[in-house]
Design a protein around this motif. Structure first.
Motif, short mmCIF file in Angstrom:
data_model
loop_
_atom_site.label_atom_id
_atom_site.label_comp_id
_atom_site.label_asym_id
_atom_site.label_seq_id
_atom_site.Cartn_x
_atom_site.Cartn_y
_atom_site.Cartn_z
N VAL A 26 -28.29 17.02 32.46
CA VAL A 26 -27.37 17.04 31.35
C VAL A 26 -28.20 17.93 30.20
N CYS A 27 -29.43 17.61 29.68
CA CYS A 27 -30.26 18.09 28.94
C CYS A 27 -30.58 19.42 29.27
N SER A 28 -30.75 19.69 30.49
CA SER A 28 -31.34 21.14 31.02
C SER A 28 -30.02 22.08 31.03
N VAL A 29 -29.11 21.75 31.09
CA VAL A 29 -27.79 22.55 30.79
C VAL A 29 -27.64 22.81 29.45
N VAL A 30 -27.47 21.71 28.47
CA VAL A 30 -27.45 22.23 27.15
C VAL A 30 -28.86 23.07 26.52
N PHE A 31 -29.94 22.92 27.24
CA PHE A 31 -31.23 23.45 26.78
C PHE A 31 -30.93 24.91 27.31
N VAL A 32 -30.52 25.44 28.47
CA VAL A 32 -30.36 26.54 28.77
C VAL A 32 -29.37 27.39 28.09
N ILE A 33 -28.19 26.89 27.79
CA ILE A 33 -27.22 27.35 27.07
C ILE A 33 -27.67 27.69 25.60
N GLY A 34 -28.36 26.65 24.85
CA GLY A 34 -29.00 26.89 23.58
C GLY A 34 -29.97 27.96 23.76
N THR A 35 -30.95 27.93 24.58
CA THR A 35 -32.02 28.99 24.65
C THR A 35 -31.58 30.48 24.96
N THR A 36 -30.49 30.38 25.72
CA THR A 36 -29.71 31.53 25.84
C THR A 36 -29.26 32.25 24.70
N LEU A 37 -28.53 31.36 24.03
CA LEU A 37 -27.74 31.61 22.68
C LEU A 37 -29.13 32.27 21.72
N HIS A 38 -29.94 31.51 21.63
CA HIS A 38 -30.99 31.76 20.66
C HIS A 38 -31.62 32.84 20.95
N ILE A 86 -34.79 24.93 36.10
CA ILE A 86 -35.34 24.00 36.90
C ILE A 86 -35.07 22.26 36.87
N GLY A 87 -34.79 22.23 35.53
CA GLY A 87 -34.13 20.85 35.28
C GLY A 87 -33.03 20.37 36.10
N LEU A 88 -32.27 21.52 36.41
CA LEU A 88 -30.96 21.20 37.24
C LEU A 88 -31.35 20.85 38.40
N LEU A 89 -32.61 20.75 38.94
CA LEU A 89 -32.88 20.21 40.11
C LEU A 89 -33.36 18.62 39.97
N ALA A 90 -33.29 18.05 38.95
CA ALA A 90 -33.77 16.57 38.81
C ALA A 90 -33.31 15.72 39.80
N ARG A 91 -32.03 15.95 39.88
CA ARG A 91 -31.37 14.96 41.07
C ARG A 91 -32.03 14.79 42.29
N ALA A 92 -32.81 15.94 42.83
CA ALA A 92 -33.42 15.83 43.96
C ALA A 92 -34.62 14.89 43.99
N GLY A 93 -35.23 14.81 42.78
CA GLY A 93 -36.36 13.63 42.66
C GLY A 93 -37.71 14.30 43.03
N TRP A 96 -42.58 17.67 41.47
CA TRP A 96 -43.07 19.07 40.80
C TRP A 96 -41.88 19.52 39.94
N VAL A 97 -40.70 19.04 40.18
CA VAL A 97 -39.53 19.36 39.11
C VAL A 97 -39.66 18.31 37.75
N PHE A 98 -40.31 17.22 38.30
CA PHE A 98 -40.53 16.40 36.96
C PHE A 98 -41.76 17.05 36.08
N TRP A 99 -42.70 17.38 36.84
CA TRP A 99 -44.05 17.76 35.90
C TRP A 99 -43.40 19.20 35.25
N THR A 100 -42.64 20.03 35.90
CA THR A 100 -42.28 21.32 35.15
C THR A 100 -41.49 20.94 34.22
N VAL A 101 -40.41 20.15 34.33
CA VAL A 101 -39.64 19.68 33.14
C VAL A 101 -40.23 19.25 32.05
N LEU A 102 -41.26 18.37 32.34
CA LEU A 102 -42.04 17.72 31.29
C LEU A 102 -43.03 18.79 30.37
#
Length: 177
Positions: A26-38, A86-93, A96-102
């Motif tokens: 959810v945060c990743s969706v919001v951040f992609v939208i916000g970063t794109t707008l910005h 990449i955070g949209l892939l978080a549900r896969a667990g 590398w996704v965790f460390w990239t998101v962090l």
């Protein structure tokens, strides 16, 4: 298969694994939208020219430097858009996704203190308070998500709040027969 017959070192989800992954998506969706707008709507040559003028550049210097700054800013912004996606892939667990998101969120959260105040002044002057929202939400939200991810990392000592399958909740190995 019970936890006593699970392979040593294997991981199983804790009760927090899925909620943490969902929060990240959810945060990743919001951040992609916000970063794109910005990146493409809020920060433009006019805003950057005004920001540079407020920071002490002459109008001629600001006019000459702004287009190159905007190009560099947009390149970096696109990297953050991809990083947040990449955070949209978080549900896969995947770890590398965790460390990239962090990593993406730690650096994006730094924007809260790293962005010069002139950027906010110029943005507010051109777009009003609403123009500040994409940056405040993405940078401030990244700071909050970073704290949450690090908190669970400290608690579970693994990405995504996974726990070792060979241990019970109290931290002791289960008795085997």
């Amino acid at each position: 298969m019970t936890s006593s017959t699970t392979e040593p070192g294997s991981q199983v989800p804790s009760r927090w694994t899925r909620p943490l992954q969902l929060l990240t998506v959810v945060c990743s969706v919001v951040f992609v939208i916000g970063t794109t707008l910005h990146n493409f709507l809020i920060i433009d040559v006019g805003t950057v020219t005004e920001m540079m003028r407020l920071a002490g550049s002459t109008p001629a210097e600001a006019q000459m430097s702004a287009p190159g700054f905007v190009t560099g800013f947009r390149i970096v912004g696109c990297l953050y858009i991809v990083g947040n996606a990449i955070g949209l892939l978080a549900r896969a667990g995947h770890g590398w996704v965790f460390w990239t998101v962090l990593g993406v969120n730690v650096t994006q959260a730094a924007g809260v203190v790293a962005i010069p105040p002139e950027v906010f002044t110029a943005t507010r002057a051109e777009f009003g308070p609403a123009g500040l929202l994409p940056s405040l939400i993405t940078d401030g939200g990244a700071a909050v998500l970073t704290l949450i991810l690090v908190g669970f990392l400290i608690r579970y000592r693994r990405p995504w709040a996974y726990r070792n399958a060979g241990y019970q909740r109290n931290g002791h190995r289960p008795l085997t027969r």
